[in-house]
Motif scaffolding. Structure first.
Motif, mmCIF file in Angstrom:
data_model
loop_
_atom_site.group_PDB
_atom_site.id
_atom_site.type_symbol
_atom_site.label_atom_id
_atom_site.label_comp_id
_atom_site.label_asym_id
_atom_site.label_seq_id
_atom_site.Cartn_x
_atom_site.Cartn_y
_atom_site.Cartn_z
ATOM 1 N N LYS A 12 23.304 23.543 -11.348
ATOM 2 C CA LYS A 12 24.662 22.801 -11.222
ATOM 3 C C LYS A 12 24.894 22.459 -9.947
ATOM 4 O O LYS A 12 25.027 23.086 -9.010
ATOM 5 C CB LYS A 12 25.800 23.594 -11.696
ATOM 6 N N PRO A 13 25.130 21.026 -10.003
ATOM 7 C CA PRO A 13 25.578 20.389 -8.653
ATOM 8 C C PRO A 13 26.832 20.779 -7.913
ATOM 9 O O PRO A 13 27.711 21.277 -8.873
ATOM 10 C CB PRO A 13 25.491 18.865 -8.894
ATOM 11 N N THR A 14 26.837 21.370 -6.876
ATOM 12 C CA THR A 14 28.012 22.121 -6.310
ATOM 13 C C THR A 14 28.138 21.358 -4.697
ATOM 14 O O THR A 14 27.054 20.919 -4.127
ATOM 15 C CB THR A 14 27.656 23.453 -6.053
ATOM 16 N N ASN A 15 29.189 21.159 -4.327
ATOM 17 C CA ASN A 15 29.761 20.883 -3.226
ATOM 18 C C ASN A 15 29.911 22.150 -2.018
ATOM 19 O O ASN A 15 30.933 22.776 -2.643
ATOM 20 C CB ASN A 15 31.322 19.989 -2.894
ATOM 21 N N LEU A 16 29.450 22.072 -0.976
ATOM 22 C CA LEU A 16 29.430 23.183 -0.068
ATOM 23 C C LEU A 16 29.965 22.464 1.208
ATOM 24 O O LEU A 16 29.485 21.376 1.788
ATOM 25 C CB LEU A 16 28.146 23.909 -0.140
ATOM 26 N N SER A 17 30.699 23.080 1.904
ATOM 27 C CA SER A 17 30.975 22.702 3.266
ATOM 28 C C SER A 17 30.119 23.773 4.544
ATOM 29 O O SER A 17 30.122 24.913 4.188
ATOM 30 C CB SER A 17 32.438 22.928 3.754
ATOM 31 N N SER A 20 27.475 21.002 10.300
ATOM 32 C CA SER A 20 26.922 20.039 10.291
ATOM 33 C C SER A 20 25.602 20.164 11.088
ATOM 34 O O SER A 20 24.674 19.485 10.888
ATOM 35 C CB SER A 20 27.686 18.876 11.092
ATOM 36 N N SER A 34 19.426 23.605 -0.612
ATOM 37 C CA SER A 34 20.055 24.225 -1.895
ATOM 38 C C SER A 34 19.501 25.374 -1.989
ATOM 39 O O SER A 34 19.914 26.223 -2.396
ATOM 40 C CB SER A 34 19.633 22.842 -2.823
#
Length: 81
Positions: A12-17, A20, A34
């Protein structure tokens, strides 16, 4: 069929912070971010479950240890080592 193929799950595509600089370095090194994140999360889940199991079973473990301290190991007379 490889073992890893048998255990594949739907992704499942997921946004992570993420930091940088760390992300930049990982990409420069060719690290699959990932998969690395997934491995880290899997390890965190495993450790959490282990800790929770120990907490949930603490009284049974204490009781068992107390029994062994008071009475010795069951069937110890059959041990040859």
């Amino acid at each position: 069929m490889h073992a890893s193929e048998a255990t594949k799950s739907i992704r499942k595509p997921t946004n992570l912070s993420l930091d940088s600089e760390l992300l930049k370095e990982a990409k420069l090194l060719g690290i699959n971010v990932s998969r690395s994140a997934e491995a880290g999360i899997a390890e965190a889940v495993k450790l959490y479950k282990q800790k929770k199991w120990l907490q949930d079973n603490a009284s049974a473990l204490e009781s068992s240890n107390a029994y062994v301290e008071a009475n010795g190991l069951p069937l110890a007379r059959h041990r040859h080592f």
